[in-house]
Design a protein around this motif. Sequence first.
Motif, PDB file in Angstrom:
ATOM      1  N   SER A 193      -5.108  -7.779   2.676  1.00  0.00           N
ATOM      2  CA  SER A 193      -5.703  -7.049   2.103  1.00  0.00           C
ATOM      3  C   SER A 193      -4.989  -5.657   2.087  1.00  0.00           C
ATOM      4  O   SER A 193      -4.703  -4.907   1.468  1.00  0.00           O
ATOM      5  N   ILE A 194      -4.955  -5.502   3.443  1.00  0.00           N
ATOM      6  CA  ILE A 194      -3.730  -4.183   3.852  1.00  0.00           C
ATOM      7  C   ILE A 194      -3.381  -4.087   3.160  1.00  0.00           C
ATOM      8  O   ILE A 194      -2.242  -3.052   2.418  1.00  0.00           O
ATOM      9  N   GLU A 195      -1.919  -5.442   2.882  1.00  0.00           N
ATOM     10  CA  GLU A 195      -0.592  -5.273   1.634  1.00  0.00           C
ATOM     11  C   GLU A 195      -1.616  -5.049   0.404  1.00  0.00           C
ATOM     12  O   GLU A 195      -0.419  -3.847  -0.069  1.00  0.00           O
ATOM     13  N   HIS A 196      -2.659  -5.284  -0.311  1.00  0.00           N
ATOM     14  CA  HIS A 196      -2.663  -5.434  -1.821  1.00  0.00           C
ATOM     15  C   HIS A 196      -3.401  -3.469  -1.619  1.00  0.00           C
ATOM     16  O   HIS A 196      -2.955  -3.090  -2.683  1.00  0.00           O
ATOM     17  N   LYS A 197      -3.595  -3.385  -1.156  1.00  0.00           N
ATOM     18  CA  LYS A 197      -4.094  -1.486  -1.319  1.00  0.00           C
ATOM     19  C   LYS A 197      -3.153  -0.819  -0.936  1.00  0.00           C
ATOM     20  O   LYS A 197      -2.924   0.760  -1.198  1.00  0.00           O
ATOM     21  N   CYS A 198      -2.071  -1.292   0.358  1.00  0.00           N
ATOM     22  CA  CYS A 198      -0.767  -0.573   0.295  1.00  0.00           C
ATOM     23  C   CYS A 198       0.394  -1.708   0.363  1.00  0.00           C
ATOM     24  O   CYS A 198       1.080  -1.914   0.789  1.00  0.00           O
ATOM     25  N   PRO A 199       1.008  -1.207  -0.843  1.00  0.00           N
ATOM     26  CA  PRO A 199       1.907  -2.038  -1.538  1.00  0.00           C
ATOM     27  C   PRO A 199       3.392  -1.296  -1.361  1.00  0.00           C
ATOM     28  O   PRO A 199       4.690  -2.040  -0.900  1.00  0.00           O
ATOM     29  N   GLN A 200       3.358  -0.016  -0.346  1.00  0.00           N
ATOM     30  CA  GLN A 200       4.762   0.330   0.208  1.00  0.00           C
ATOM     31  C   GLN A 200       5.100  -0.535   2.009  1.00  0.00           C
ATOM     32  O   GLN A 200       6.232  -0.898   1.993  1.00  0.00           O
ATOM     33  N   ILE A 201       3.614  -1.671   1.558  1.00  0.00           N
ATOM     34  CA  ILE A 201       4.038  -2.218   3.057  1.00  0.00           C
ATOM     35  C   ILE A 201       4.402  -3.830   2.673  1.00  0.00           C
ATOM     36  O   ILE A 201       4.858  -4.054   3.887  1.00  0.00           O
ATOM     37  N   ALA A 202       4.003  -3.973   1.421  1.00  0.00           N
ATOM     38  CA  ALA A 202       4.233  -5.337   1.427  1.00  0.00           C
ATOM     39  C   ALA A 202       5.051  -6.414   1.342  1.00  0.00           C
ATOM     40  O   ALA A 202       5.332  -7.346   1.528  1.00  0.00           O
ATOM     41  N   GLY A 203       6.352  -6.061   1.370  1.00  0.00           N
ATOM     42  CA  GLY A 203       6.973  -6.738   1.282  1.00  0.00           C
ATOM     43  C   GLY A 203       8.181  -6.789   2.524  1.00  0.00           C
ATOM     44  O   GLY A 203       9.048  -6.974   3.063  1.00  0.00           O
ATOM     45  N   GLU A 204       8.105  -6.306   4.186  1.00  0.00           N
ATOM     46  CA  GLU A 204       7.839  -5.993   4.594  1.00  0.00           C
ATOM     47  C   GLU A 204       7.479  -6.471   6.120  1.00  0.00           C
ATOM     48  O   GLU A 204       8.290  -6.806   7.327  1.00  0.00           O
ATOM     49  N   CYS A 205       6.410  -7.547   5.549  1.00  0.00           N
ATOM     50  CA  CYS A 205       5.531  -8.029   6.316  1.00  0.00           C
ATOM     51  C   CYS A 205       6.074  -9.621   7.160  1.00  0.00           C
ATOM     52  O   CYS A 205       5.250 -10.100   6.592  1.00  0.00           O
ATOM     53  N   GLY A 206       7.216  -9.665   6.007  1.00  0.00           N
ATOM     54  CA  GLY A 206       7.594 -11.268   6.296  1.00  0.00           C
ATOM     55  C   GLY A 206       7.143 -11.424   7.916  1.00  0.00           C
ATOM     56  O   GLY A 206       6.944 -12.984   7.792  1.00  0.00           O
ATOM     57  N   ASP A 207       7.917 -11.477   7.981  1.00  0.00           N
ATOM     58  CA  ASP A 207       8.267 -12.043  10.158  1.00  0.00           C
ATOM     59  C   ASP A 207       6.560 -12.335  10.440  1.00  0.00           C
ATOM     60  O   ASP A 207       6.486 -13.243  11.611  1.00  0.00           O
ATOM     61  N   LEU A 208       5.699 -10.986   9.933  1.00  0.00           N
ATOM     62  CA  LEU A 208       4.139 -11.682  10.715  1.00  0.00           C
ATOM     63  C   LEU A 208       3.322 -12.401   9.743  1.00  0.00           C
ATOM     64  O   LEU A 208       2.695 -13.445  10.569  1.00  0.00           O
ATOM     65  N   TRP A 209       4.003 -12.501   8.921  1.00  0.00           N
ATOM     66  CA  TRP A 209       3.457 -14.089   7.632  1.00  0.00           C
ATOM     67  C   TRP A 209       4.040 -15.222   8.666  1.00  0.00           C
ATOM     68  O   TRP A 209       3.449 -16.360   8.940  1.00  0.00           O
ATOM     69  N   LYS A 210       5.503 -15.138   8.863  1.00  0.00           N
ATOM     70  CA  LYS A 210       6.004 -16.467   9.747  1.00  0.00           C
ATOM     71  C   LYS A 210       5.599 -16.753  10.522  1.00  0.00           C
ATOM     72  O   LYS A 210       4.989 -18.179  11.442  1.00  0.00           O
ATOM     73  N   LYS A 211       5.052 -15.518  11.813  1.00  0.00           N
ATOM     74  CA  LYS A 211       4.055 -15.566  12.653  1.00  0.00           C
ATOM     75  C   LYS A 211       2.867 -16.278  12.692  1.00  0.00           C
ATOM     76  O   LYS A 211       2.071 -17.843  13.123  1.00  0.00           O
ATOM     77  N   PHE A 212       2.449 -16.314  11.466  1.00  0.00           N
ATOM     78  CA  PHE A 212       1.057 -16.566  11.233  1.00  0.00           C
ATOM     79  C   PHE A 212       1.071 -18.002  10.722  1.00  0.00           C
ATOM     80  O   PHE A 212       0.421 -19.169  11.370  1.00  0.00           O
ATOM     81  N   ILE A 213       2.187 -18.611   9.128  1.00  0.00           N
ATOM     82  CA  ILE A 213       2.204 -19.850   9.564  1.00  0.00           C
ATOM     83  C   ILE A 213       2.616 -20.897  11.017  1.00  0.00           C
ATOM     84  O   ILE A 213       2.244 -21.504  10.465  1.00  0.00           O
TER      85      ILE A 213
END
Length: 148
Positions: A84-104
């Motif tokens: 939701s945050i990435e969708h509303k703030c596209p400037q941070i969308a490409g930067e959160c890969g490490d967080l997604w990896k931690k979630f996985i």
Amino acid sequence: MDFPPPAISIPPLYIKPALSSTSPLPSWQRYPIPKDLIGAPSLFQLCSKILIKYIDEVDDVGDMQYRTVKHIITKVTDPSKLKSIEHKCPQIAGECGDLWKKFIKRDFRADPEKYLPKDETLWYKVYAVYSHLVPTPRLNMKKCDVGD
């Protein structure tokens, strides 16, 4: 004119060796004061502390860059909130890969490098792939009547 040393007591750990009396620096610069003893917290620090405390209520970071809000975004614990945050703030969308990896790793105990997105802004889709591939455990619960 030579200034006296600071009035507060500074632990010996922080005192650097005194410079010679012929040093161009005044004595108050010879004895550095640790940053944690200087003044009140900044407005940014206070706001960050509140945002971290109520991270589950945050759903937008406005125009702020990722490097500014990284210490706040890393406290997100729910993947849907991060999406939701990435969708509303596209400037941070490409930067959160490490967080997604931690979630996985946390949710599926899988290697996040197995499926890589074509675009760094699509990590939420990789998470969705894992959520469909890895079955979630079902709880065996018996029906019970509340009125008994």
